[in-house]
Motif scaffolding. Structure first.
Motif, PDB file in Angstrom:
ATOM      1  N   GLU A  50     124.870 -30.472  20.266  1.00 27.53           N
ATOM      2  CA  GLU A  50     125.738 -30.150  19.549  1.00 27.53           C
ATOM      3  C   GLU A  50     126.376 -29.378  18.370  1.00 27.53           C
ATOM      4  N   SER A  51     125.063 -29.077  18.087  1.00 28.98           N
ATOM      5  CA  SER A  51     125.022 -28.342  16.835  1.00 28.98           C
ATOM      6  C   SER A  51     124.704 -26.760  17.108  1.00 28.98           C
ATOM      7  N   ASP A  52     124.916 -26.413  15.852  1.00 27.23           N
ATOM      8  CA  ASP A  52     124.141 -24.928  15.644  1.00 27.23           C
ATOM      9  C   ASP A  52     123.079 -24.440  15.384  1.00 27.23           C
ATOM     10  N   ILE A  53     122.551 -24.832  14.800  1.00 28.25           N
ATOM     11  CA  ILE A  53     120.923 -24.748  13.985  1.00 28.25           C
ATOM     12  C   ILE A  53     120.068 -26.276  13.619  1.00 28.25           C
ATOM     13  N   CYS A  54     119.038 -26.702  13.389  1.00 25.38           N
ATOM     14  CA  CYS A  54     118.177 -27.706  13.479  1.00 25.38           C
ATOM     15  C   CYS A  54     117.520 -27.257  12.173  1.00 25.38           C
ATOM     16  N   CYS A  55     116.965 -28.192  11.291  1.00 23.55           N
ATOM     17  CA  CYS A  55     116.250 -28.044   9.705  1.00 23.55           C
ATOM     18  C   CYS A  55     115.068 -29.226   9.478  1.00 23.55           C
ATOM     19  N   THR A  56     114.219 -29.020   9.119  1.00 25.67           N
ATOM     20  CA  THR A  56     113.763 -29.901   8.490  1.00 25.67           C
ATOM     21  C   THR A  56     113.548 -30.622   7.582  1.00 25.67           C
TER      22      THR A  56
ATOM     23  N   ALA B 127     111.519 -30.068   4.955  1.00 24.12           N
ATOM     24  CA  ALA B 127     110.658 -28.587   4.533  1.00 24.12           C
ATOM     25  C   ALA B 127     111.398 -27.716   4.524  1.00 24.12           C
ATOM     26  N   ASN B 128     112.351 -27.137   5.701  1.00 21.52           N
ATOM     27  CA  ASN B 128     112.957 -25.821   5.791  1.00 21.52           C
ATOM     28  C   ASN B 128     113.916 -25.909   5.454  1.00 21.52           C
ATOM     29  N   ALA B 129     115.354 -27.375   4.711  1.00 22.42           N
ATOM     30  CA  ALA B 129     116.250 -27.435   5.189  1.00 22.42           C
ATOM     31  C   ALA B 129     116.913 -26.099   3.885  1.00 22.42           C
ATOM     32  N   VAL B 130     116.972 -25.921   3.160  1.00 18.06           N
ATOM     33  CA  VAL B 130     117.410 -25.162   2.040  1.00 18.06           C
ATOM     34  C   VAL B 130     117.175 -23.627   2.700  1.00 18.06           C
ATOM     35  N   LYS B 131     116.156 -23.247   3.133  1.00 19.52           N
ATOM     36  CA  LYS B 131     115.965 -21.987   4.049  1.00 19.52           C
ATOM     37  C   LYS B 131     117.084 -21.891   5.224  1.00 19.52           C
ATOM     38  N   VAL B 132     117.316 -22.919   5.998  1.00 17.35           N
ATOM     39  CA  VAL B 132     118.212 -22.762   6.768  1.00 17.35           C
ATOM     40  C   VAL B 132     119.444 -22.691   6.715  1.00 17.35           C
ATOM     41  N   VAL B 133     120.582 -23.872   5.799  1.00 11.42           N
ATOM     42  CA  VAL B 133     121.258 -23.514   4.831  1.00 11.42           C
ATOM     43  C   VAL B 133     121.526 -22.360   4.523  1.00 11.42           C
ATOM     44  N   GLU B 134     120.780 -21.679   3.891  1.00 13.61           N
ATOM     45  CA  GLU B 134     121.171 -20.266   3.274  1.00 13.61           C
ATOM     46  C   GLU B 134     121.539 -18.631   4.157  1.00 13.61           C
ATOM     47  N   SER B 135     120.522 -19.163   5.686  1.00 11.10           N
ATOM     48  CA  SER B 135     120.326 -18.812   6.708  1.00 11.10           C
ATOM     49  C   SER B 135     121.744 -18.680   7.376  1.00 11.10           C
ATOM     50  N   VAL B 136     122.423 -19.518   7.704  1.00 11.16           N
ATOM     51  CA  VAL B 136     123.658 -19.619   8.235  1.00 11.16           C
ATOM     52  C   VAL B 136     124.940 -18.145   7.840  1.00 11.16           C
ATOM     53  N   ASP B 137     125.093 -18.068   8.332  1.00  6.65           N
ATOM     54  CA  ASP B 137     126.624 -16.729   7.616  1.00  6.65           C
ATOM     55  C   ASP B 137     128.456 -17.652   7.928  1.00  6.65           C
ATOM     56  N   ARG B 138     127.856 -18.859   7.481  1.00 11.79           N
ATOM     57  CA  ARG B 138     130.117 -19.067   6.479  1.00 11.79           C
ATOM     58  C   ARG B 138     129.529 -19.671   5.673  1.00 11.79           C
TER      59      ARG B 138
ATOM     60  N   ARG C  26     120.624 -26.829  25.461  1.00  9.88           N
ATOM     61  CA  ARG C  26     121.124 -26.500  23.803  1.00  9.88           C
ATOM     62  C   ARG C  26     120.703 -26.736  23.159  1.00  9.88           C
ATOM     63  N   ALA C  27     119.870 -27.993  22.703  1.00 12.13           N
ATOM     64  CA  ALA C  27     118.944 -28.150  21.970  1.00 12.13           C
ATOM     65  C   ALA C  27     117.943 -27.215  21.558  1.00 12.13           C
ATOM     66  N   LYS C  28     117.797 -26.749  22.906  1.00  9.95           N
ATOM     67  CA  LYS C  28     116.295 -26.064  21.885  1.00  9.95           C
ATOM     68  C   LYS C  28     116.416 -25.404  21.399  1.00  9.95           C
ATOM     69  N   GLN C  29     118.218 -24.638  21.825  1.00  9.69           N
ATOM     70  CA  GLN C  29     118.990 -23.250  21.213  1.00  9.69           C
ATOM     71  C   GLN C  29     118.687 -23.579  19.536  1.00  9.69           C
ATOM     72  N   ALA C  30     118.853 -24.688  19.740  1.00  9.36           N
ATOM     73  CA  ALA C  30     119.290 -25.553  18.012  1.00  9.36           C
ATOM     74  C   ALA C  30     117.763 -25.181  17.542  1.00  9.36           C
ATOM     75  N   LEU C  31     117.162 -25.401  17.965  1.00  6.90           N
ATOM     76  CA  LEU C  31     115.581 -25.442  17.501  1.00  6.90           C
ATOM     77  C   LEU C  31     115.094 -23.984  17.202  1.00  6.90           C
ATOM     78  N   ASP C  32     115.241 -23.074  18.433  1.00 12.44           N
ATOM     79  CA  ASP C  32     114.969 -21.830  18.514  1.00 12.44           C
ATOM     80  C   ASP C  32     115.403 -21.254  17.057  1.00 12.44           C
ATOM     81  N   ARG C  33     116.632 -21.412  16.537  1.00  7.36           N
ATOM     82  CA  ARG C  33     117.399 -20.394  15.767  1.00  7.36           C
ATOM     83  C   ARG C  33     116.830 -21.288  14.459  1.00  7.36           C
ATOM     84  N   MET C  34     116.060 -22.713  14.702  1.00  8.84           N
ATOM     85  CA  MET C  34     115.850 -22.502  13.524  1.00  8.84           C
ATOM     86  C   MET C  34     114.375 -22.393  13.447  1.00  8.84           C
ATOM     87  N   LEU C  35     113.221 -22.464  14.364  1.00 12.32           N
ATOM     88  CA  LEU C  35     112.468 -21.487  14.397  1.00 12.32           C
ATOM     89  C   LEU C  35     112.542 -20.029  13.918  1.00 12.32           C
ATOM     90  N   ALA C  36     112.834 -19.597  14.333  1.00 10.26           N
ATOM     91  CA  ALA C  36     113.515 -18.045  13.608  1.00 10.26           C
ATOM     92  C   ALA C  36     113.650 -17.112  12.621  1.00 10.26           C
TER      93      ALA C  36
END
Length: 308
Positions: free
Chosen positions: A128-134, A136-147, A296-306
């Motif tokens: 149900e989420s757009d992207i996942c984070c750990t 370790a990478n939560a700051v980088k993931v949050v910075e990556s989103v386009d909103r 759908r969950a894998k999509q959120a994980l894959d977005r993070m891994l990208a």
């Protein structure tokens, strides 16, 4: 001479190695598991690193010594393999604090925000989420989103740590890790008095008052690298005490103390060698994720891994 307990552990570990060869299995153990369980694993680490590692080996069976959401992560990323969780009741209170219905309602209240989901969550919530984070990478993931606004689920303490390092508008779900919240500022201060000069490292799931007393705020994987590279010799560790086993093995010339005697996760400590044996012998506690949710969950994980 070995004690009776040591002999029992050795016998169970040998039995697990034989079962592993018979089943063509790989054993994954989280850093918070019991020492003897970590010692029998092919790979130890944090939950996502372990699941990714499993994709790289030629095993038919994945035995995940951890908690339920971690085994789900393995099933999401390894759909053709059998994933076994030795202890069926090993869950995660923080992951249970948010449901799909909760998240959908929250999204309706904040339709302009991106949902960033900590991997310590169920497969259904990830889906149900757009992207996942750990951690370790939560700051980088949050910075990556386009909103400009982010709904961060489910750990408000990790989210608050991230908010210190981003200009994004962070809306924090009120979830938490009960184990990390047992660590109090007074525990850190008392430990520093007992071990003057020790370096304090804590997990970002800890409270803000604890984070403010730390020399470094790190995920478990970052902690392991940090202590190895540091010139420090004595460390106060503010996360689940199971990680001290690996730290000491990898750094025999350094000294590690848990920042509090309360840093024990009952769910992580459920898994014993006997339950690993029984899971492998009986093929029990198979963890599956419905395909619609898995994709759908894998999509959120894959977005993070990208991102990383």
């Amino acid at each position: 001479m070995m004690s009776v307990v040591d002999l029992e552990i050795l016998e169970l570990q040998e039995k697990i190695q034989k079962l592993k060869r018979t089943l063509n299995a790989v054993i994954l153990a989280h850093n918070y598991q019991r020492p003897e369980v970590q010692d029998v694993a092919d790979f130890s680490g944090d939950s996502l690193d372990l699941s990714r590692q499993a994709t790289k080996v030629e095993a038919e069976v994945i035995v995940f010594c951890g908690v339920h959401f971690m085994a789900e992560n393995a099933a999401i990323l390894n759909p053709t393999r059998t994933v076994l969780l030795p202890e069926a009741l090993a869950g995660c209170p923080m992951a249970d604090m948010i449901t799909v219905e909760d998240l959908r309602e929250w999204k309706e209240d904040h339709p302009d925000a991106v949902v960033v989901c900590y991997v310590n969550s169920s497969a259904a919530v990830k889906a149900e989420s757009d992207i996942c984070c750990t951690s370790a990478n939560a700051v980088k993931v949050v910075e990556s989103v386009d909103r400009p606004r982010v709904l961060f689920v489910p750990d408000e303490h990790l989210g608050r740590w991230v908010s210190r390092h981003t200009k994004k508008g962070m809306i924090l779900y009120p979830g938490f890790c009960p184990t990390h919240l047992r660590l109090r500022a007074q525990d850190i201060l008392a430990a520093k008095e007992r071990y003057p000069g020790a370096m304090v490292i804590v997990h970002p799931e800890c409270s803000e008052e604890v984070v403010d007393l730390a020399d470094a705020v790190l995920s478990t994987s970052q902690m392991l690298r940090y202590v190895k590279q540091s010139e420090g010799k004595v460390f106060l560790v503010g996360t689940e005490a199971g990680i001290l086993h690996r730290m000491q093995k990898e750094n025999p010339d350094k000294i590690f103390y848990s920042a509090s005697s309360a840093l024990l996760c009952p769910n992580m400590k459920m898994t014993r060698l006997q339950s690993v044996v029984e899971a492998m012998e009986r093929g029990q506690h198979v963890i599956t994720v419905p395909e619609e949710i898995r994709i759908r969950a894998k999509q959120a994980l894959d977005r993070m891994l990208a991102v990383v």
